[in-house]
Design a protein around this motif. Structure first.
Motif, PDB file in Angstrom:
ATOM      1  N   UNK A 175       0.696  -1.453  -0.154  1.00 25.77           N
ATOM      2  CA  UNK A 175      -0.016  -0.062  -0.052  1.00 25.77           C
ATOM      3  C   UNK A 175       0.956   1.168  -0.143  1.00 25.77           C
ATOM      4  N   UNK A 176       0.178   2.317  -0.264  1.00 29.17           N
ATOM      5  CA  UNK A 176       0.917   3.768  -0.258  1.00 29.17           C
ATOM      6  C   UNK A 176       1.484   3.878   1.263  1.00 29.17           C
ATOM      7  N   UNK A 177       0.707   3.558   2.042  1.00 28.71           N
ATOM      8  CA  UNK A 177       1.038   3.730   3.653  1.00 28.71           C
ATOM      9  C   UNK A 177       2.246   2.906   3.890  1.00 28.71           C
ATOM     10  N   UNK A 178       2.493   1.966   3.278  1.00 29.08           N
ATOM     11  CA  UNK A 178       3.982   1.040   3.411  1.00 29.08           C
ATOM     12  C   UNK A 178       4.958   1.745   2.736  1.00 29.08           C
ATOM     13  N   UNK A 179       4.521   2.237   1.385  1.00 27.33           N
ATOM     14  CA  UNK A 179       5.732   2.654   0.630  1.00 27.33           C
ATOM     15  C   UNK A 179       6.240   4.159   1.367  1.00 27.33           C
TER      16      UNK A 179
END
Length: 666
Positions: A428-432
């Motif tokens: 996810x963008x969160x992880x990225x």
């Protein structure tokens, strides 16, 4: 005793036409399939069709395009006819006709069955993207299964049915009244068949045969594509891909000297010397002088077009974090993407490279090394350069292009430990952005200057993201507006941490979209769908609204200037940190399917393949492009220079920079 008139007539017809009857039956079968498909597509898009043209025009032009494609598909069979359609080779001929005929029917059925889903996504019939994405079956199948499951299943079912029906019909046709002609009779009549097929395929007695641009009869690109058939559209795209080095010449030609002379009027920092190894090299002095140049982070947002940003006239208000952050930096109110795919945005934002009708240089062979990027420039200045992605970095050939052109490190899906969420397109963008924050903290602690290109992916069909992060905008969780809202949420979370970090005061950030989600509309070039948000913030950047028309290719020169880096580069884009540029009407360049648009202020010049250029006017308020007539010779020449320049530089491998300009280093 009753007479079988139908059988008698068929026997007479077979006697007269002999082995040629099967060609007529194949031709009629193909026309029926393609005509029924076109009828269904026209009914589906009825409002746009009648607004642009008439149904008879679409039908008759479509018949012409169908004859071209079917003629091409029958031609290989026809070429072998004199050798096999005789008593000696009759069995081989019948088997060949059966196999080839079934393949023809299955091919055109499959392509037409694939068309509605493709139009829903790209607002055009299948084109080069249909071919390019076949290289990535995992990602593409996941997207199709999650977002287009029923069209996929229906399309496959129709294709299988068409194959079964084709086998039955061809077996029946070949086993009924089929008798070989004498060899002399085949050879005597065969030239007439070849002549007929040649006329069908050329569809013109002019100097050039017909091509898809011959059917660009309306101001609506999607309606123009309905006049084609999908098999021919994809075939022509494949043909053009084999001639990409000269792809822009479909609009016209100019000498190298004329190209640079024309551009020099708009970009005075470029001289007119075509003899230099790198003709567009130019020195830009930074507008801000710094003892220590800033670090740089570019966050390239997947498919985050102005459509989703209310303050840019968008249809949806799903970017509250971006709207909040724009108060803290430079906000671009008329920024436009150069194309409709991610790699087009990448080449513009990190290389300042102009768009062409060919594939992005990220994918092309001659640009995999010794091709300018700001990563290469910054690496020479002692920066650590890194690409951070949440998916597979091999997608669209990104990793190869980056490593070959200045990026020292690539982080992708395999480099995340215990990600919060993993979907079809990676983490996810969160992880990225959490990974990005960690990398920036680490490099800052080491005192290492850095440049990071961060590419998001959550806003990509099938729109997968973790639960419990946002209040859903759409009751259907996996929708584009919810995915954008989640991407915006992750962006806000990242900047809240970044503003409190030690690296904030030394780092310049650009948040920019690669392109809009679905680029479609009832115009030759849907300019409103090219508009994207752009925001520069961080370090000592003060809030400002940039109202001039700007392009993605203007971003790298502007960033270098704000970072405090004077440099000699091949980029022709504008440095928007200069006061004179703030007052300019600006310009933007856009490649959409086969059309190229150059916009100066509200005036637009549209180039069409092997056709006259058109003049249009675009109103940012109404977000509509109005075509007013043929473009002036001056405007056509200016637009042509813009599209021919990158093709020339790529073909000659002349888009790079010399090494070791220490006099420009701080």
């Amino acid at each position: 005793m009753a007479i079988d008139w139908a059988g008698l007539m068929m026997s007479k017809l077979q006697s007269f036409l002999g082995p040629y009857l099967i060609f007529i039956k194949l031709l009629l079968s193909g026309l029926v399939i393609l005509s029924l498909s076109r009828l269904g597509l026209v009914v589906w898009q009825w409002d746009r069709v009648v607004a642009a043209t008439s149904f008879p025009t679409v039908f008759w032009q479509g018949l012409r395009a169908d004859l071209i494609m079917i003629g091409m598909l029958i031609a290989p069979l026809a070429l072998g006819m004199p050798l096999l359609a005789n008593r000696l080779g009759w069995k081989i001929w019948q088997n060949l006709v059966l196999i080839w005929g079934v393949l023809v029917i299955v091919l055109i059925s499959f392509m037409e069955a694939s068309t509605p889903a493709f139009i829903s996504q790209y607002d055009l019939r299948p084109n080069r993207l249909f071919v390019e994405y076949l290289r990535y079956p995992k990602e593409v199948f996941a997207t199709l299964w999650q977002g287009f499951r029923w069209p996929l299943l229906i399309g496959l079912t129709l294709t299988i049915i068409s194959g079964g029906v084709a086998v039955k019909l061809l077996q029946r046709w070949l086993n009924t009244h089929q008798k070989p002609w004498p060899l002399w009779k085949v050879w005597l009549t065969w030239p007439l068949l070849i002549l007929i097929l040649a006329l069908m395929i050329r569809s013109s007695i002019g100097h050039r045969p017909a091509n898809p641009s011959s059917f660009a009869l309306t101001p609506d690109a999607m309606v123009n594509s309905l006049m084609l058939n999908s098999a021919w559209s994809v075939y022509f795209a494949i043909y053009n891909m084999q001639h990409e080095a000269n792809a822009a010449e479909v609009y016209g030609t100019m000498t190298d000297e004329a190209i640079l002379a024309e551009l020099h009027e708009n970009y005075p920092w470029i001289d007119e010397d075509t003899q230099r190894k790198f003709p567009t090299l130019n020195v830009r002095q930074a507008t801000i002088q710094r003892d220590k140049p800033l670090n740089l982070v570019i966050i390239l947002q997947e498919s985050l077009g102005a459509t989703f940003v209310k303050s840019l006239g968008g249809e949806y208000a799903v970017t509250p974090q971006l709207e909040r952050l724009k108060q803290k930096g430079w906000w671009f109110e008329q920024l436009y993407a150069t194309g409709t795919r991610s790699v087009r945005g990448i080449e513009a934002v990190i290389s300042g490279y102009l768009p062409t009708p060919a594939r992005s240089v990220v994918k092309l062979s001659l640009s995999q090394q010794n091709f300018f990027t700001i990563a290469d420039l910054l690496k020479q200045r002692g920066y650590f350069t890194e690409f951070i992605y949440g998916g597979e970095s091999h997608f669209d050939n990104m990793a190869s292009f980056f490593i070959g052109n200045g990026f020292e490190s690539v982080i992708d899906q395999h480099d995340y430990d215990d990600p919060v969420f993993t979907g079809s397109w990676g983490v996810s963008d969160e992880d990225l952005l959490n990974k990005t924050h960690q990398q920036l903290q680490q490099k800052n602690a080491q005192g290492q200057p850095y440049f990071s290109l961060v590419f998001t992916s959550s806003n990509h069909s099938p729109y997968e993201f973790p639960d419990g992060r946002i209040e859903l905008d759409n009751p259907v969780k996996q929708s584009n507006t919810n995915a954008v809202k989640y991407a915006d949420y992750a962006l806000g979370q990242f900047f809240d941490k970044a503003m409190q970090s030690d690296y904030w005061e030394d780092t310049l950030f650009l948040v920019i979209a690669d392109h809009d989600l679905n680029v479609f509309g009832d115009a030759l070039v849907p300019i409103e769908r090219f508009q994207i948000p752009g925001l520069i913030l961080g370090a000592d950047i003060q809030p400002r609204k940039i109202t001039t028309v700007a392009s993605q290719i203007d971003m790298p020169p502007t960033l270098l200037s704000l970072m405090g880096i004077s440099a000699e580069t091949p980029m022709i884009g504008r440095d928007l940190s200069l006061n004179s540029e703030q007052k300019s009407t600006g310009r933007a360049l856009m490649q959409f399917a086969d059309y190229f648009a150059l916009m100066h202020g509200e005036k637009v010049t549209v180039l069409r393949p092997q056709n006259t250029a058109l003049e249009g006017h675009y109103s940012p308020k109404s977000r509509q492009l109005e075509i007013v007539g043929p473009a002036s010779a001056e405007d056509e020449r200016k637009a042509l220079a813009h599209v021919l320049l990158p093709s020339w530089l790529y073909r000659e491998q002349r888009y790079d920079m010399p090494l070791g300009r220490t006099d420009l280093m701080p």
